[in-house]
Design a protein around this motif. Sequence first.
Motif, PDB file in Angstrom:
ATOM      1  N   ILE A   1       0.847  -1.197   0.000  1.00  0.00           N
ATOM      2  CA  ILE A   1       0.000   0.000   0.000  1.00  0.00           C
ATOM      3  C   ILE A   1       0.880   1.244   0.000  1.00  0.00           C
ATOM      4  N   ASP A   2       0.665   2.105  -0.983  1.00  0.00           N
ATOM      5  CA  ASP A   2       1.363   3.401  -1.017  1.00  0.00           C
ATOM      6  C   ASP A   2       0.546   4.425  -0.248  1.00  0.00           C
ATOM      7  N   GLU A   3       1.212   5.171   0.627  1.00  0.00           N
ATOM      8  CA  GLU A   3       0.558   6.200   1.427  1.00  0.00           C
ATOM      9  C   GLU A   3       1.346   7.495   1.306  1.00  0.00           C
TER      10      GLU A   3
ATOM     11  N   SER B   1       2.108   8.950  -2.218  1.00  0.00           N
ATOM     12  CA  SER B   1       0.893   9.048  -3.020  1.00  0.00           C
ATOM     13  C   SER B   1      -0.040  10.042  -2.343  1.00  0.00           C
TER      14      SER B   1
ATOM     15  N   GLU C   1      -3.342   3.905  -1.634  1.00  0.00           N
ATOM     16  CA  GLU C   1      -3.723   3.192  -2.855  1.00  0.00           C
ATOM     17  C   GLU C   1      -2.964   1.872  -2.940  1.00  0.00           C
ATOM     18  N   LEU C   2      -3.567   0.918  -3.636  1.00  0.00           N
ATOM     19  CA  LEU C   2      -2.951  -0.394  -3.787  1.00  0.00           C
ATOM     20  C   LEU C   2      -1.850  -0.313  -4.845  1.00  0.00           C
ATOM     21  N   CYS C   3      -0.617  -0.473  -4.389  1.00  0.00           N
ATOM     22  CA  CYS C   3       0.515  -0.439  -5.315  1.00  0.00           C
ATOM     23  C   CYS C   3       0.655  -1.762  -6.056  1.00  0.00           C
TER      24      CYS C   3
ATOM     25  N   VAL D   1     -10.882  -5.949  -3.993  1.00  0.00           N
ATOM     26  CA  VAL D   1     -10.831  -4.511  -3.718  1.00  0.00           C
ATOM     27  C   VAL D   1     -12.237  -3.992  -3.415  1.00  0.00           C
TER      28      VAL D   1
ATOM     29  N   PRO E   1     -15.542   4.176  -2.556  1.00  0.00           N
ATOM     30  CA  PRO E   1     -14.331   4.917  -2.174  1.00  0.00           C
ATOM     31  C   PRO E   1     -14.337   5.235  -0.675  1.00  0.00           C
TER      32      PRO E   1
ATOM     33  N   PRO F   1      -7.693   0.362   0.576  1.00  0.00           N
ATOM     34  CA  PRO F   1      -7.668   0.001  -0.854  1.00  0.00           C
ATOM     35  C   PRO F   1      -7.772  -1.488  -1.145  1.00  0.00           C
TER      36      PRO F   1
END
Length: 728
Positions: free
Chosen positions: A583-585, A589, A593-595, A694, A698, A702
């Motif tokens: 997960i990128d935070e 990002s 979001e799911l990397c 997923v 929203p 993610p």
Amino acid sequence: MEERNGSDIEAEGLMSEKKELESNGSSFSDREISPIKEPLLKSRTNNTSQIAIVGANVCPIESLDYEIVENELLKQDWRSEKKVEIFKYVVLKWTLALLIGLSTGLVGFFSNIAVENIAGFKLLLTSNLMLKDRYYQAFAAYASCNMVLAIAAAALCAYIAPAAAGSGIPEVKAYLNGVDDHSILAPSTLFVKIFGSIFGVAAGFAVGKEGPMVHTGACIASFLGQGGSRKWRSALLWRSFFTTAVVAVVLRSLIEFCRSGKCGSFGQGGLIMFDVNSAEPTYNTPDILAVILLGIIGGIFGSLYNFLVVKVLHTYSIINERGPTFKTLLVITISLLTSCCSFGLPWLAKCTPCPVGLDHECPTIGRSGNFKNFQCKSGHYNDLSSLFLNTNDDAIRNLFSSGNEKEFHFSTLFIFFVAIFCLGIITSGIAIPSGLFIPVILAGASYGRLLGTFLRYMSNLDVGLFALLGAASFLGGTMRMTVSLCVMLLELTNNLLMLPLVMLVLLVSKTVGDSFNKGVYDQIVKMKGLPYMETHAEAEPYMKHLVARDVVSGPLITFSGVEKVGNIIHALKITRHNGFPVIDEPPFSDAPELCGLVLRSHLLVLLKGKKFTKKKVLTGTEILRRFHAGDFAKPGLGKGLKLDDLDMKDEEMEMYVDLHPITNTSPYTVVEMMSLAKAAVLFRQLGLRHLCVVPKTPGRPPIVGILTRHDFMPEHVLRLHPKIKPHK
């Protein structure tokens, strides 16, 4: 790190993970901890710990990775590939296919010659003693030879490679379905499969070498292909066809060579492949009705055979789990029983005068053949000993022989059918490589020829053709593999005119058998706990009433794009997960979001390289210079890095590592509201190991969870949702 639902866990890590989760106040869902030693996993409930019986050994299993891991390292490798390297790869993969074909053909030929000569000398010794009226000594010699060979086969299986026990077809079938366990195709398994099969068949057991040869070929391919592959693919159809053609050419060439008598005193080195029956198949309506009757009989006997094999396997598993010594004792017991039947039952048969006008000696002395002398006087033969005191290949040829309707008596065929039916059942499950095809063919050919003898005044079909169709009906009733069986049986006859009759008897027997139970290999796969996913297009009907999020279970551990080394080591210690979402935070990002997905094996290679930083920064460029895509290829023989191989200092545990270069940035994902049936079809047809779930809306994390093979297993789904009733 975050904990949610969904994982791919193995048995050995469950207890430590459970304690860790309980200490943190986290839920371990409603999963149960199953004991690893359960007879054929009879009472095992499916959970995120997937265990199975491979051969005769209980072990944890994983799934194969057919998915292309599209990370930065792979993309760099693709960009740097030149035409010369691509050409080398193409040449190497076809060369490998050629070597597999040559090796498999040579092993098959060697196995057959070894069986023919070992069994031939044993039978010759017995025959010579019988000719001197030394009957007790003949039995002692016969039983002793069988026991020595049986002990050799059992010792190899019990002490060296338990995975080599049985036919191996259920394990290979599961492997091709995506179930991974390195012991299935290990070099030790290959060695034991070859020599154990030779000793077991030569020992006179009611087993064949055809099933073990399938497993042997798979082991050879795995052995020659060790070392990993940068381009892991499942599309091997053309190379498989090419390899099969090479095997056929090698075998046929060596068979022709052996017909000159240069391959030993017994047999000609040929597997049961061609020209077994020379009768012309002309048929009318009564013949068609007789064939349908054979199909019905085959379906009934086949389903009964499968039912009894299941019961015997459950019983033997209780004995086999006591250790190698008990496995060997069981083999010795079955060997003695088989020897007593093979040597004792022919005494019940009457001596028959030799037919007039034969082009070869009758009775046959000192060689293989139809007419065995046994205790009969000159000019007479014992038809039951022609079936029992012979190699299985020769016994099949005798039953398939045409032209002499009175060669075997009614009583002979009936006794042989009952004996081989029972011996085939009690021999399955013992600790030797053992195929099911030969005993099934022998039993089917027996009742087929018996029916043909009974109907010879009503039917125009030769008794040899009845024997062939009887074998086809019993094969269809047990195996339920109509297309492949049809091809094999046409090879037996080398006569396309037999195609309509073979197709008819297979369809009838399969239809009748399916009304009682599943095929024998399907039942063995299920009993062994192998998480096999059906290949048909549609999933189970009850899966249409569930969605993907309904079956994800257990804690999901995620990593940040740049993660602390200590956190990764801790996660690898407390779980046996093989895939972790990345997960990128912020600040990497704008929002979580799911990397992508990173594999355990890749994490271990990355940590071994120790490209760490003291601050949480991106270092992808340096990692790309340090590693190549080949460094992360699947290791051969299961000898990849283990967590214990890592030697981390305290200061390194507080450092950070960039996971972006090794993260698969395009994993397969499904929305949480996708029906489980649709997700199952996607998972199986793409050959996946992990399927990310997923969220639909929203503002949520993610990723909801990960679907793995076990999450689609009926036991797991129905345990989570007991109100759902599966369709039978």
